[in-house]
Design a protein around this motif. Structure first.
Motif, PDB file in Angstrom:
ATOM      1  N   LEU A   1       0.822  -1.203   0.000  1.00  0.00           N
ATOM      2  CA  LEU A   1       0.000   0.000   0.000  1.00  0.00           C
ATOM      3  C   LEU A   1       0.862   1.262   0.000  1.00  0.00           C
ATOM      4  CD1 LEU A   1      -2.935  -0.924   2.407  1.00  0.00           C
ATOM      5  CD2 LEU A   1      -2.916  -0.918  -0.086  1.00  0.00           C
TER       6      LEU A   1
ATOM      7  N   SER B   1      -4.854   3.052  -8.971  1.00  0.00           N
ATOM      8  CA  SER B   1      -4.805   2.276  -7.726  1.00  0.00           C
ATOM      9  C   SER B   1      -5.546   0.952  -7.881  1.00  0.00           C
ATOM     10  CB  SER B   1      -5.353   3.083  -6.543  1.00  0.00           C
ATOM     11  OG  SER B   1      -6.730   3.291  -6.644  1.00  0.00           O
TER      12      SER B   1
ATOM     13  N   LEU C   1      -3.657  -2.677  -7.487  1.00  0.00           N
ATOM     14  CA  LEU C   1      -4.064  -3.565  -6.404  1.00  0.00           C
ATOM     15  C   LEU C   1      -4.714  -4.850  -6.907  1.00  0.00           C
ATOM     16  CD1 LEU C   1      -5.318  -0.854  -3.970  1.00  0.00           C
ATOM     17  CD2 LEU C   1      -3.584  -2.563  -3.419  1.00  0.00           C
TER      18      LEU C   1
ATOM     19  N   ALA D   1      -6.902  -7.331  -4.757  1.00  0.00           N
ATOM     20  CA  ALA D   1      -6.849  -6.789  -3.392  1.00  0.00           C
ATOM     21  C   ALA D   1      -7.554  -5.438  -3.285  1.00  0.00           C
ATOM     22  CB  ALA D   1      -5.397  -6.661  -2.937  1.00  0.00           C
ATOM     23  N   PHE D   2      -8.044  -4.916  -4.421  1.00  0.00           N
ATOM     24  CA  PHE D   2      -8.697  -3.617  -4.404  1.00  0.00           C
ATOM     25  C   PHE D   2     -10.064  -3.715  -3.748  1.00  0.00           C
ATOM     26  CE2 PHE D   2     -11.202  -0.176  -6.358  1.00  0.00           C
ATOM     27  CZ  PHE D   2     -10.408   0.899  -5.981  1.00  0.00           C
TER      28      PHE D   2
ATOM     29  N   SER E   1      -8.609  -0.731   0.956  1.00  0.00           N
ATOM     30  CA  SER E   1      -7.346  -0.458   0.262  1.00  0.00           C
ATOM     31  C   SER E   1      -7.404   0.871  -0.491  1.00  0.00           C
ATOM     32  CB  SER E   1      -6.968  -1.608  -0.674  1.00  0.00           C
ATOM     33  OG  SER E   1      -7.968  -1.830  -1.643  1.00  0.00           O
TER      34      SER E   1
ATOM     35  N   CYS F   1      -4.738   3.822   0.501  1.00  0.00           N
ATOM     36  CA  CYS F   1      -3.798   4.371  -0.487  1.00  0.00           C
ATOM     37  C   CYS F   1      -3.951   5.884  -0.630  1.00  0.00           C
ATOM     38  CB  CYS F   1      -4.001   3.698  -1.839  1.00  0.00           C
ATOM     39  SG  CYS F   1      -3.346   2.031  -1.916  1.00  0.00           S
TER      40      CYS F   1
END
Length: 88
Positions: free
Chosen positions: A4, A28, A32, A35-36, A40, A44
């Motif tokens: 991150l 982003s 990611l 995992a977004f 998160s 970020c």
């Protein structure tokens, strides 16, 4: 450096190159991958730009994320985040 933190640094650099809030959010999400998610995204942008939590909680309703029942448009998303995207 954790993942991150690395992505937050990438967001700062991309913003310095002229990327707008939408482009930063999509960056982003792309970095990611699976995992977004809401946490998160918030982590970020908070690390990269110091955006207050209530602002990011509202921004997570962006229609392109598709989270929840309430959505905001591209224009609303940009207007919400733009004041916080400053040179760090």
């Amino acid at each position: 450096m954790d993942r991150l933190e690395k992505i937050s640094d990438e967001l700062k650099a991309a913003h310095a190159e002229g990327k707008n809030p939408i482009e930063l959010a999509l960056l982003s999400r792309g970095r990611l991958g699976s995992a977004f998610g809401t946490i998160s995204f918030i982590a970020c942008f908070r690390r990269a730009f110091g955006i207050p939590l209530p602002v990011l909680q509202r921004a997570q309703a962006w229609e392109r994320f598709g989270w929840g029942e309430v959505h905001i448009t591209d224009e609303e998303f940009s207007a919400l985040l733009s004041p916080w995207l400053t040179e760090q």
